[in-house]
Design an enzyme around this catalytic site. Structure first.
Site, PDB file in Angstrom:
ATOM      1  N   GLN A 100       0.979  -1.288   0.039  1.00 36.66           N
ATOM      2  CA  GLN A 100       0.017   0.062  -0.169  1.00 36.66           C
ATOM      3  C   GLN A 100       0.920   1.147  -0.012  1.00 36.66           C
ATOM      4  O   GLN A 100       1.154   1.897   0.954  1.00 36.66           O
ATOM      5  CB  GLN A 100      -0.885  -0.049   1.054  1.00 36.66           C
ATOM      6  CG  GLN A 100      -1.750   1.178   1.388  1.00 36.66           C
ATOM      7  CD  GLN A 100      -2.980   0.960   0.198  1.00 36.66           C
ATOM      8  OE1 GLN A 100      -3.451   0.127  -0.129  1.00 36.66           O
ATOM      9  NE2 GLN A 100      -3.695   1.963  -0.190  1.00 36.66           N
ATOM     10  N   ASP A 170       4.666  -9.540 -14.066  1.00 39.08           N
ATOM     11  CA  ASP A 170       4.186  -8.167 -14.849  1.00 39.08           C
ATOM     12  C   ASP A 170       5.320  -7.208 -15.079  1.00 39.08           C
ATOM     13  O   ASP A 170       6.576  -7.480 -14.589  1.00 39.08           O
ATOM     14  CB  ASP A 170       3.150  -7.706 -13.802  1.00 39.08           C
ATOM     15  CG  ASP A 170       3.781  -7.319 -12.352  1.00 39.08           C
ATOM     16  OD1 ASP A 170       4.976  -6.580 -12.256  1.00 39.08           O
ATOM     17  OD2 ASP A 170       3.094  -7.494 -11.318  1.00 39.08           O
ATOM     18  N   LYS A 193      -1.051  -9.504 -19.251  1.00 41.11           N
ATOM     19  CA  LYS A 193      -2.432  -9.988 -18.875  1.00 41.11           C
ATOM     20  C   LYS A 193      -3.143  -9.689 -20.263  1.00 41.11           C
ATOM     21  O   LYS A 193      -3.263  -8.669 -20.780  1.00 41.11           O
ATOM     22  CB  LYS A 193      -3.042  -9.308 -17.899  1.00 41.11           C
ATOM     23  CG  LYS A 193      -3.921 -10.324 -16.955  1.00 41.11           C
ATOM     24  CD  LYS A 193      -4.665  -9.344 -15.841  1.00 41.11           C
ATOM     25  CE  LYS A 193      -3.973  -9.866 -14.500  1.00 41.11           C
ATOM     26  NZ  LYS A 193      -4.552  -8.956 -13.328  1.00 41.11           N
ATOM     27  N   ARG A 195      -7.098 -10.121 -22.375  1.00 39.73           N
ATOM     28  CA  ARG A 195      -8.425 -10.311 -21.904  1.00 39.73           C
ATOM     29  C   ARG A 195      -9.124 -10.826 -23.182  1.00 39.73           C
ATOM     30  O   ARG A 195      -9.195 -10.134 -24.119  1.00 39.73           O
ATOM     31  CB  ARG A 195      -9.392  -9.576 -21.310  1.00 39.73           C
ATOM     32  CG  ARG A 195     -10.679 -10.016 -20.890  1.00 39.73           C
ATOM     33  CD  ARG A 195     -11.294  -8.512 -20.031  1.00 39.73           C
ATOM     34  NE  ARG A 195     -10.603  -8.358 -18.906  1.00 39.73           N
ATOM     35  CZ  ARG A 195     -10.972  -8.862 -17.759  1.00 39.73           C
ATOM     36  NH1 ARG A 195     -11.899  -9.735 -17.630  1.00 39.73           N
ATOM     37  NH2 ARG A 195     -10.542  -8.461 -16.554  1.00 39.73           N
ATOM     38  N   ASP A 220       9.706 -13.031  -8.286  1.00 43.23           N
ATOM     39  CA  ASP A 220       8.738 -12.128  -7.818  1.00 43.23           C
ATOM     40  C   ASP A 220       9.200 -11.646  -6.432  1.00 43.23           C
ATOM     41  O   ASP A 220      10.137 -12.338  -5.879  1.00 43.23           O
ATOM     42  CB  ASP A 220       7.257 -12.581  -7.668  1.00 43.23           C
ATOM     43  CG  ASP A 220       6.242 -11.381  -7.510  1.00 43.23           C
ATOM     44  OD1 ASP A 220       6.575 -10.330  -7.670  1.00 43.23           O
ATOM     45  OD2 ASP A 220       5.015 -11.792  -7.752  1.00 43.23           O
TER      46      ASP A 220
HETATM   47  C1  R5P Z   1       2.318  -7.695  -6.226  1.00 46.16           C
HETATM   48  O1  R5P Z   1       2.694  -6.525  -6.861  1.00 46.16           O
HETATM   49  C2  R5P Z   1       3.624  -8.239  -5.742  1.00 46.16           C
HETATM   50  O2  R5P Z   1       4.790  -7.953  -6.415  1.00 46.16           O
HETATM   51  C3  R5P Z   1       3.394  -9.558  -5.511  1.00 46.16           C
HETATM   52  O3  R5P Z   1       3.199 -10.252  -7.038  1.00 46.16           O
HETATM   53  C4  R5P Z   1       1.955 -10.167  -5.032  1.00 46.16           C
HETATM   54  O4  R5P Z   1       1.959  -9.404  -3.682  1.00 46.16           O
HETATM   55  C5  R5P Z   1       1.732 -11.416  -4.674  1.00 46.16           C
HETATM   56  O5  R5P Z   1       0.337 -11.757  -4.148  1.00 46.16           O
HETATM   57  P1  R5P Z   1      -0.283 -12.993  -4.112  1.00 46.16           P
HETATM   58  O6  R5P Z   1       0.586 -14.110  -3.798  1.00 46.16           O
HETATM   59  O7  R5P Z   1      -1.186 -12.948  -3.118  1.00 46.16           O
HETATM   60  O8  R5P Z   1      -0.904 -13.191  -5.413  1.00 46.16           O
END
Ligand code: R5P
Length: 303
Positions: A100, A170, A193, A195, A220
């Site tokens: 956040q 992403d 992504k 659609r 990630d």
């Molecule tokens: C999002 O911006 C973060 O980099 C992670 O991809 C995200 O927090 C992953 O969350 P979850 O495991 O709930 O999909």
């Protein structure tokens, strides 16, 4: 010569990280006394050995329940400052509330701003973490805030073959994939992504590279519910990927996240040791404390 002490708390992730740091730096490690009162309130007491030091390095990860960890950090820093410790360095391998980082909807609280401003106000002089969600957030702390990226270090330890295709979930995470890929001379890409205009179904596809027959590693920062990784893994396997492995800085693994990831076909998760470990054959932890040790050495706190 600056007199510095390394201090931590008896919480498994922080303690293990601090022990590794102490070994790397070849210094003693002191542990706070910590108790929880019957009503749930926290109590801490400093070990006498840290009093009279110029610098105290406190290792405390913001493990779940995050609010409790954060309050105990504030309690510890305030206690140190009230004992006239000149400089308090906080090593928080995981910084909570980092996602956040702006008002996504008008008038929302910006959690990471509140957290980092509070740490500064209570007396943290210098802050080290492993891979905060967005590096720009550190401006809320001010000077001497460092986010250390673990991906090159992890890639060097894992020694995956350079035919591996490294993917970010992403575009925002592509620098992470790039860093990991470059360390092993592999190619990298990111998922987009898409659609379907008729059915409305969502698919995730690599921007440039085909995954057909490729061993894929998704990189990630945080795995929380596992939803992002599970979705990506399923799609990539459907598109012909040979295998999917995952590298993450912070494996929160909320609820059944690990099971979800396993069911999606992921064969291995490699996570940095910033959070409490989960016993599972699927997940392997990599000790990234040496990265912090190097950074602390560079500040000349430790020779
Ligand atoms: C999002 O911006 C973060 O980099 C992670 O991809 C995200 O927090 C992953 O969350 P979850 O495991 O709930 O999909």
């Amino acid at each position: 010569m600056v007199k510095a002490a390394l201090l931590t708390v008896e919480e498994p992730a922080s303690l293990e990280f601090a022990e590794s740091l102490a070994t790397e730096l070849d210094v003693n490690l002191y542990v706070l006394t910590r108790k929880i009162f019957p009503d749930g309130e926290s109590y801490i007491r400093l070990p006498g050995e840290v009093l009279g030091k110029d610098v105290v390095v406190l290792v405390y990860s913001m493990v779940p329940p995050q609010d409790k960890s954060i309050f105990e950090i504030l309690l510890s820093v305030d206690a140190l400052k009230s004992k006239s410790i000149d400089k308090v360095v906080l090593v928080a391998p995981y910084i909570a509330y980092s996602r956040q980082d702006r008002e996504f909807l008008e008038n929302e609280g910006v959690s990471i701003r509140t957290l980092l401003r509070t740490l500064r106000l209570i007396g943290v002089d210098s802050l080290y973490t492993i891979e905060i969600h967005k590096r720009e957030s550190l401006r809320y702390f001010g000077e001497e805030a460092y986010s250390l990226s673990p991906y090159r270090f992890m890639a060097e330890r894992l020694k995956l073959p350079n035919e591996t295709l490294v993917l970010a979930p992403d575009l925002g995470a592509v620098e992470r994939a790039k860093e990991f890929a470059q360390a092993i001379n592999a190619s990298y890409d990111y998922l987009v992504k898409k659609r379907d205009p008729i059915t409305g179904d969502i698919t995730l596809e690599p921007k440039r590279v085909s995954v057909e027959g490729r061993e894929v590693v998704i990189v990630d920062d945080i795995i929380s519910t596992g939803g992002t990784i599970a979705k990506a893994a399923q799609m990539l396997l459907d598109q012909g990927a040979k295998s999917i492995r995952v590298v993450a800085a912070h494996a929160l693994m909320v609820g059944n996240a690990l099971e979800k990831i396993k069911n999606a076909g992921v064969s291995r998760v490699y996570a940095a040791n910033t959070l409490p470990k989960i016993e599972s054959g699927l997940i392997e932890y990599i000790d990234v404390a040496p990265i912090v040790a190097d950074a602390l050495r560079n500040t000349l706190l430790y020779p």
